[in-house]
Design a protein around this motif. Structure first.
Motif, PDB file in Angstrom:
ATOM      1  N   THR A  56      32.224  31.121  27.960  1.00  0.00           N
ATOM      2  CA  THR A  56      31.668  32.464  28.084  1.00  0.00           C
ATOM      3  C   THR A  56      31.238  32.733  29.522  1.00  0.00           C
ATOM      4  O   THR A  56      31.496  33.812  30.070  1.00  0.00           O
ATOM      5  CB  THR A  56      30.472  32.645  27.126  1.00  0.00           C
ATOM      6  OG1 THR A  56      30.942  32.481  25.787  1.00  0.00           O
ATOM      7  CG2 THR A  56      29.826  34.008  27.274  1.00  0.00           C
ATOM      8  N   LEU A  57      30.598  31.758  30.155  1.00  0.00           N
ATOM      9  CA  LEU A  57      30.154  31.911  31.536  1.00  0.00           C
ATOM     10  C   LEU A  57      31.329  32.130  32.478  1.00  0.00           C
ATOM     11  O   LEU A  57      31.321  33.065  33.289  1.00  0.00           O
ATOM     12  CB  LEU A  57      29.350  30.684  31.978  1.00  0.00           C
ATOM     13  CG  LEU A  57      28.900  30.667  33.435  1.00  0.00           C
ATOM     14  CD1 LEU A  57      27.922  31.805  33.715  1.00  0.00           C
ATOM     15  CD2 LEU A  57      28.283  29.325  33.792  1.00  0.00           C
ATOM     16  N   ALA A  62      34.377  35.780  35.915  1.00  0.00           N
ATOM     17  CA  ALA A  62      35.706  36.277  36.297  1.00  0.00           C
ATOM     18  C   ALA A  62      35.807  37.783  36.053  1.00  0.00           C
ATOM     19  O   ALA A  62      36.283  38.527  36.910  1.00  0.00           O
ATOM     20  CB  ALA A  62      36.789  35.528  35.530  1.00  0.00           C
ATOM     21  N   GLY A  63      35.361  38.226  34.896  1.00  0.00           N
ATOM     22  CA  GLY A  63      35.405  39.648  34.580  1.00  0.00           C
ATOM     23  C   GLY A  63      34.538  40.483  35.511  1.00  0.00           C
ATOM     24  O   GLY A  63      34.941  41.566  35.959  1.00  0.00           O
ATOM     25  N   GLY A  66      36.279  40.823  38.746  1.00  0.00           N
ATOM     26  CA  GLY A  66      37.634  41.376  38.670  1.00  0.00           C
ATOM     27  C   GLY A  66      38.705  40.357  38.996  1.00  0.00           C
ATOM     28  O   GLY A  66      39.729  40.687  39.581  1.00  0.00           O
ATOM     29  N   LEU A  67      38.462  39.119  38.589  1.00  0.00           N
ATOM     30  CA  LEU A  67      39.385  38.027  38.873  1.00  0.00           C
ATOM     31  C   LEU A  67      40.039  37.532  37.590  1.00  0.00           C
ATOM     32  O   LEU A  67      39.450  37.660  36.515  1.00  0.00           O
ATOM     33  CB  LEU A  67      38.632  36.841  39.495  1.00  0.00           C
ATOM     34  CG  LEU A  67      37.912  37.080  40.808  1.00  0.00           C
ATOM     35  CD1 LEU A  67      37.036  35.885  41.147  1.00  0.00           C
ATOM     36  CD2 LEU A  67      38.919  37.324  41.918  1.00  0.00           C
ATOM     37  N   PRO A  68      41.218  36.915  37.698  1.00  0.00           N
ATOM     38  CA  PRO A  68      41.753  36.239  36.521  1.00  0.00           C
ATOM     39  C   PRO A  68      40.881  35.030  36.200  1.00  0.00           C
ATOM     40  O   PRO A  68      40.238  34.462  37.089  1.00  0.00           O
ATOM     41  CB  PRO A  68      43.158  35.804  36.952  1.00  0.00           C
ATOM     42  CG  PRO A  68      43.147  35.824  38.432  1.00  0.00           C
ATOM     43  CD  PRO A  68      42.102  36.818  38.852  1.00  0.00           C
ATOM     44  N   ARG A  69      40.850  34.655  34.948  1.00  0.00           N
ATOM     45  CA  ARG A  69      39.986  33.550  34.506  1.00  0.00           C
ATOM     46  C   ARG A  69      40.273  32.253  35.259  1.00  0.00           C
ATOM     47  O   ARG A  69      39.365  31.470  35.527  1.00  0.00           O
ATOM     48  CB  ARG A  69      40.163  33.348  33.004  1.00  0.00           C
ATOM     49  CG  ARG A  69      39.066  32.507  32.391  1.00  0.00           C
ATOM     50  CD  ARG A  69      39.244  32.388  30.895  1.00  0.00           C
ATOM     51  NE  ARG A  69      38.182  31.678  30.256  1.00  0.00           N
ATOM     52  CZ  ARG A  69      37.916  30.388  30.408  1.00  0.00           C
ATOM     53  NH1 ARG A  69      38.641  29.643  31.203  1.00  0.00           N
ATOM     54  NH2 ARG A  69      36.913  29.822  29.761  1.00  0.00           N
ATOM     55  N   ARG A  70      41.513  32.034  35.633  1.00  0.00           N
ATOM     56  CA  ARG A  70      41.876  30.797  36.335  1.00  0.00           C
ATOM     57  C   ARG A  70      41.276  30.717  37.740  1.00  0.00           C
ATOM     58  O   ARG A  70      41.262  29.660  38.355  1.00  0.00           O
ATOM     59  CB  ARG A  70      43.394  30.650  36.399  1.00  0.00           C
ATOM     60  CG  ARG A  70      44.074  31.661  37.291  1.00  0.00           C
ATOM     61  CD  ARG A  70      45.593  31.502  37.299  1.00  0.00           C
ATOM     62  NE  ARG A  70      46.199  32.511  38.129  1.00  0.00           N
ATOM     63  CZ  ARG A  70      46.505  33.741  37.732  1.00  0.00           C
ATOM     64  NH1 ARG A  70      46.270  34.107  36.488  1.00  0.00           N
ATOM     65  NH2 ARG A  70      47.057  34.604  38.555  1.00  0.00           N
ATOM     66  N   ALA A  96      28.335  40.705  47.686  1.00  0.00           N
ATOM     67  CA  ALA A  96      28.325  42.136  47.357  1.00  0.00           C
ATOM     68  C   ALA A  96      28.116  42.336  45.856  1.00  0.00           C
ATOM     69  O   ALA A  96      27.354  43.207  45.431  1.00  0.00           O
ATOM     70  CB  ALA A  96      29.625  42.791  47.817  1.00  0.00           C
ATOM     71  N   TRP A  97      28.786  41.524  45.035  1.00  0.00           N
ATOM     72  CA  TRP A  97      28.602  41.607  43.577  1.00  0.00           C
ATOM     73  C   TRP A  97      27.162  41.287  43.192  1.00  0.00           C
ATOM     74  O   TRP A  97      26.566  41.984  42.360  1.00  0.00           O
ATOM     75  CB  TRP A  97      29.580  40.652  42.874  1.00  0.00           C
ATOM     76  CG  TRP A  97      29.253  40.433  41.452  1.00  0.00           C
ATOM     77  CD1 TRP A  97      29.334  41.344  40.435  1.00  0.00           C
ATOM     78  CD2 TRP A  97      28.767  39.224  40.854  1.00  0.00           C
ATOM     79  NE1 TRP A  97      28.938  40.766  39.241  1.00  0.00           N
ATOM     80  CE2 TRP A  97      28.588  39.468  39.480  1.00  0.00           C
ATOM     81  CE3 TRP A  97      28.477  37.962  41.336  1.00  0.00           C
ATOM     82  CZ2 TRP A  97      28.121  38.498  38.585  1.00  0.00           C
ATOM     83  CZ3 TRP A  97      28.029  36.994  40.462  1.00  0.00           C
ATOM     84  CH2 TRP A  97      27.858  37.268  39.120  1.00  0.00           C
ATOM     85  N   LEU A  98      26.590  40.266  43.794  1.00  0.00           N
ATOM     86  CA  LEU A  98      25.195  39.916  43.512  1.00  0.00           C
ATOM     87  C   LEU A  98      24.266  41.082  43.866  1.00  0.00           C
ATOM     88  O   LEU A  98      23.319  41.373  43.138  1.00  0.00           O
ATOM     89  CB  LEU A  98      24.789  38.654  44.270  1.00  0.00           C
ATOM     90  CG  LEU A  98      25.384  37.353  43.760  1.00  0.00           C
ATOM     91  CD1 LEU A  98      25.162  36.232  44.779  1.00  0.00           C
ATOM     92  CD2 LEU A  98      24.829  36.984  42.412  1.00  0.00           C
TER      93      LEU A  98
END
Length: 105
Positions: A56-57, A62-63, A66-70, A96-98
């Motif tokens: 889940t983390l 990733a979500g 905006g990245l793929p899970r890998r 920036a996301w933080l």
């Protein structure tokens, strides 16, 4: 942004970084709630059983980025509340996301 502003993340080369996370499993929803001991505190809507909280983390980070899970991998702490994630994105993107998810931190 200053590295001191976000002690939970550090560069790991030019195009990757390491994110320190402190998780709280079994929450009502998955969300970042602040900083704790130099790590990003994240409540997880998953139990700490059979790797569900880790999955889940990783999927949530990733979500959010905006990245793929890998592009997000668990580096340390599979059975601990303190974890480190390798993220295949430059440090400034995570900072920036933080800033967006924890504007008052």
């Amino acid at each position: 942004m200053s590295p001191a502003l976000w002690p939970c993340v550090r560069a790991d080369g030019a195009e990757a970084c390491v994110l320190s996370v402190s998780v709280v499993p079994n929450a009502k929803k998955t969300e970042a709630v602040g900083l704790h001991d130099g790590a990003l505190r994240v409540r997880l809507a998953a139990p700490p059983v059979d790797g569900k909280a880790n999955d889940t983390l990783v999927a949530w980070v990733a979500g959010e980025l905006g990245l793929p899970r890998r592009a997000v991998r668990l580096k340390r702490g599979p059975a601990s509340r303190s974890k480190q994630l390798e993220v295949d994105v430059p440090l400034n993107a995570v900072q920036a996301w933080l800033g967006r998810c924890l504007p008052g931190a």
